[in-house]
Every structure is written in C-alpha cells, then in structure tokens.
Design a protein around this motif. Structure first.
Motif, PDB file in Angstrom:
ATOM      1  N   GLU A 128      -4.687 -61.970  27.103  1.00 36.27           N
ATOM      2  CA  GLU A 128      -4.736 -60.886  28.071  1.00 36.27           C
ATOM      3  C   GLU A 128      -5.441 -61.066  29.411  1.00 36.27           C
ATOM      4  O   GLU A 128      -5.130 -60.786  30.376  1.00 36.27           O
ATOM      5  CB  GLU A 128      -5.947 -59.799  27.337  1.00 36.27           C
ATOM      6  CG  GLU A 128      -5.104 -59.078  25.933  1.00 36.27           C
ATOM      7  CD  GLU A 128      -6.341 -58.029  25.317  1.00 36.27           C
ATOM      8  OE1 GLU A 128      -7.399 -58.132  25.718  1.00 36.27           O
ATOM      9  OE2 GLU A 128      -5.750 -57.577  24.210  1.00 36.27           O
ATOM     10  N   ASN A 131      -2.821 -62.718  31.342  1.00 39.99           N
ATOM     11  CA  ASN A 131      -1.873 -61.790  31.964  1.00 39.99           C
ATOM     12  C   ASN A 131      -2.507 -61.178  33.110  1.00 39.99           C
ATOM     13  O   ASN A 131      -1.917 -60.868  34.202  1.00 39.99           O
ATOM     14  CB  ASN A 131      -1.587 -60.747  30.668  1.00 39.99           C
ATOM     15  CG  ASN A 131      -0.735 -61.685  29.714  1.00 39.99           C
ATOM     16  OD1 ASN A 131      -0.119 -62.356  29.852  1.00 39.99           O
ATOM     17  ND2 ASN A 131      -0.675 -60.832  28.499  1.00 39.99           N
ATOM     18  N   THR A 134      -2.612 -63.792  36.044  1.00 37.21           N
ATOM     19  CA  THR A 134      -1.194 -63.801  36.236  1.00 37.21           C
ATOM     20  C   THR A 134      -0.763 -62.690  37.373  1.00 37.21           C
ATOM     21  O   THR A 134      -0.296 -63.086  38.236  1.00 37.21           O
ATOM     22  CB  THR A 134      -0.236 -64.036  35.285  1.00 37.21           C
ATOM     23  OG1 THR A 134      -0.546 -65.025  34.509  1.00 37.21           O
ATOM     24  CG2 THR A 134       1.235 -64.210  35.982  1.00 37.21           C
TER      25      THR A 134
END
Length: 367
Positions: A128, A131, A134
């Motif tokens: 998580e 992500n 990112t």
C-alpha cells in the motif's frame, strides 16, 4: 557434560559449585541454559534483521553469530555479577542497571522476530505504501511537465481557433456573393454583375488566405504535437527510472515503519515475551533464596577480603617501622667523629677535582 556447559554459561565458579549439592548445581545449570537460549534467540533475530539489510545469507549469519556472542557475554556478565545478599532491597538496587540493560536487549532482539512473524501483514502495508509512493511520484513529476504540455496545447488551440475564424469569414463572403448572384441580398439583381464579381473576388482572396493559413498552422501544430510527444516520452522515461527506487522500498527501516503501522498489542506481547526471557536469569537470582553456593562464595570473598586487609595493614606497619628505624639510625650517626672526618675529607677531594676541571676548561677556551 551438558550440565557443566550450562554452568559455564551461568558464569558461576564451577570449582566452588562442584562442592555444593546437586540441587544447587541444577539451579545454576538452569540459569545458564536461559542465558544460552537467550543468545540463540538473539542470533536468530539479528541474522534475520541483517539479512533484510545485506540480502546475503553468509553475511547475515556471520554478523548474527557475533551479535549472539555479544548478547551471551552480556547476559553471562549480568547474571554472574549479581551477588545474593541478606537484603532484597540491596539486591534489587544492585540489579537495577542490569534490568535496564536487559530491557534494551529485549527490545533489540524482539523487533526482528516481530518483523518475521508479521511478515505477510508488513508486506501488505509496504504494498500500500509503495502504491501511494508511486502515485505521489507521478503527481510530483507531472507538476514539472503538465504546465509545459498545457502551454503547448493552448498554442495548438489558438492556431485552430485562428483557422476556424478565418474559415467563418470565408464562408460568410461565400454566402454574400452567392446571395448577390441569386438576387436575394445586396443589389437584389439576379445575375452575375459587377457587384457579384467584386464580392467573388473578395471571397477567392479570403479562400486563398485560408488555404495558406491552414497549411502554415498545420505545420505549426505538427511541430507543437511533436514537442508534446517528446515531453510525454520524457515523463514516461523519468517515471520508469524512478519506479525501481520505489520498488526497492523494502529495507529494515521501511519494515520497522510498516510494523509500527500495525496494531500495537500483538507486538507488545511479543516484546513482553522476550523481556521475560531476557530478564528471567536476573529475576531467578533475585527471587531464589540464598543457597549453599552463595554462602560459600560469600565466605571465600570474605576470606580474601580479610587476607588483603591483613596484608595491607602489615605492609603499612612495615613501612612505618622502617621509617622510624632509619630516622633513629641517622640520628645516631650524627655523633660519629670518624664518619664526620671521612665525609669531610671526601668532600674536600671532590671540591678540588671540580676546581681543577673548571681550570682546565677555561685554559682550553683561551688557546
């Protein structure tokens, strides 16, 4: 043999303990076993923690062995230096710094095993976080390229608007000269008269300008679109370059941070377990009654302390006596006429030799 090894781990005096009862030896063997297995747990925990850092089994095992030996030596030192006394308060005061050290060691060796036990949950938290990183990375990089792309798109829109405006004007001129020819507007005379020709000429000129404008703006738009494509490709390249850094966000600190994001209660109980393991030898020595080994050890220490005190007193007495005797001897020698005359003679000879040497040096300096 195993009992002797665990007694060695406990830091007790094996020769003195051999004179004690079997139960006393078993007690210290149990304390030594606790010290040994605590070091084993420290080795496992540190090896796993170092493996997450170096990503190499041999390096992790090597430094894990060193860390395990260090914890073993510390625990052995802690246990062996706690002496049983008649006052529990004094024993507790003596053990307080060692308990603090044991708490620190328990924290250090429990954290890596917590990360291993909760590895799946930590991986989920890291996924998580990766992500989120990112998306945040793409947004940050987009802030560098989006304004440039928007500016280029605005220029393209302006060029297209310019063509549309010119095309609207040309179409209006077309409608004008057609209406003149049909007689529905202008002079309202049917046919292609001079006014029609004039309006047709204006339209044709505007149409030529429109064609030229379309061609020029098409080239400009193609150039701007090429710039936009270049910026998009550069943005994608920068994103791809920075993504491996985010994918590698899996180090020791990242896992500790991810572990802190999990509920604290399970980790707390694991910490309490290791704290109990680490402090168990100390607690055992504090709670255990004063045994045969402790009495014999205290007796041996008392004998040694008495012997040392006696030797120090004897040396002090010898020094004092010798000083007093020397003082008396030199006092008695003051009255010896023969000794006085001999020392006077030698002093006179020494003065003559000094004077002769000084004279020779001065003469050599004048030559």
């Amino acid at each position: 043999m195993l009992q002797r090894f665990f007694i060695l781990c406990s830091g007790a005096d094996s020769e003195l303990l051999a004179t004690c009862s079997k139960g006393e030896r078993n007690k210290y063997a149990g304390i030594g076993a606790t010290v040994f297995f605590t070091a084993v747990m420290a080795f496992i925990a540190s090896s796993y923690a170092l493996f997450t850092v170096f990503d190499n089994v041999y390096t992790a095992v090597f430094f894990g062995v060193i860390w395990g030996l260090l914890i073993f030596n510390l625990d052995r030192f802690i246990v062996s230096t706690i002496k049983k006394r008649d006052s529990f308060k004094n024993e507790l005061l003596q053990a307080a710094p060692r308990i603090v050290l044991a708490i620190i060691i328990a924290i250090v060796i429990s954290k890596p095993l917590e990360m291993k036990i909760f590895e799946k949950e930590i991986n989920q938290v890291l996924l998580e976080q990766k992500n989120e990183l990112t998306l945040a990375n793409k947004e940050q990089l987009a802030l560098q390229y989006t304004p440039k792309v928007d500016a280029l798109n605005e220029k393209i829109s302006a060029l297209k608007d310019e063509v549309d405006t010119k095309e609207t004007e040309t179409n209006a001129l077309y409608d004008t000269y057609i209406s003149e020819a049909e007689g529905t507007a202008g002079t309202k005379l049917l046919g292609k008269g001079p006014v029609y020709a004039e309006k047709r000429e204006k339209h044709d000129a505007a149409l030529a300008e429109l064609q030229a404008l379309k061609l020029a703006n098409k080239e400009k738009i193609a150039d701007l679109e090429t710039q936009i494509a270049t910026l998009d490709a550069e943005y994608a390249r920068v994103v791809d370059t920075s993504q491996p850094i985010i994918d590698g966000y899996d180090g020791l600190m990242a896992r500790i941070t991810a572990l802190d994001a999990l509920p604290w209660l399970p980790s707390f109980f694991i910490f309490l377990l290791f704290l109990a393991i680490e402090t168990s030898p100390i607690i055992a020595k504090l709670l255990a009654p004063k045994g045969e080994y402790d009495i014999k050890l205290e007796e041996a220490e008392s004998i040694l302390a008495s012997w040392v005190a006696q030797k120090m007193a004897q040396r002090a007495l010898i020094t004092t006596t010798d000083r007093e005797m020397n003082q008396q001897i030199y006092e008695d020698l003051k009255g010896e006429e023969e000794l006085y005359g001999y020392k006077k003679k030698k002093a006179a000879e020494l003065l003559r030799l000094q004077a002769d040497t000084f004279h020779d040096i001065q003469v050599k300096g004048l030559e």
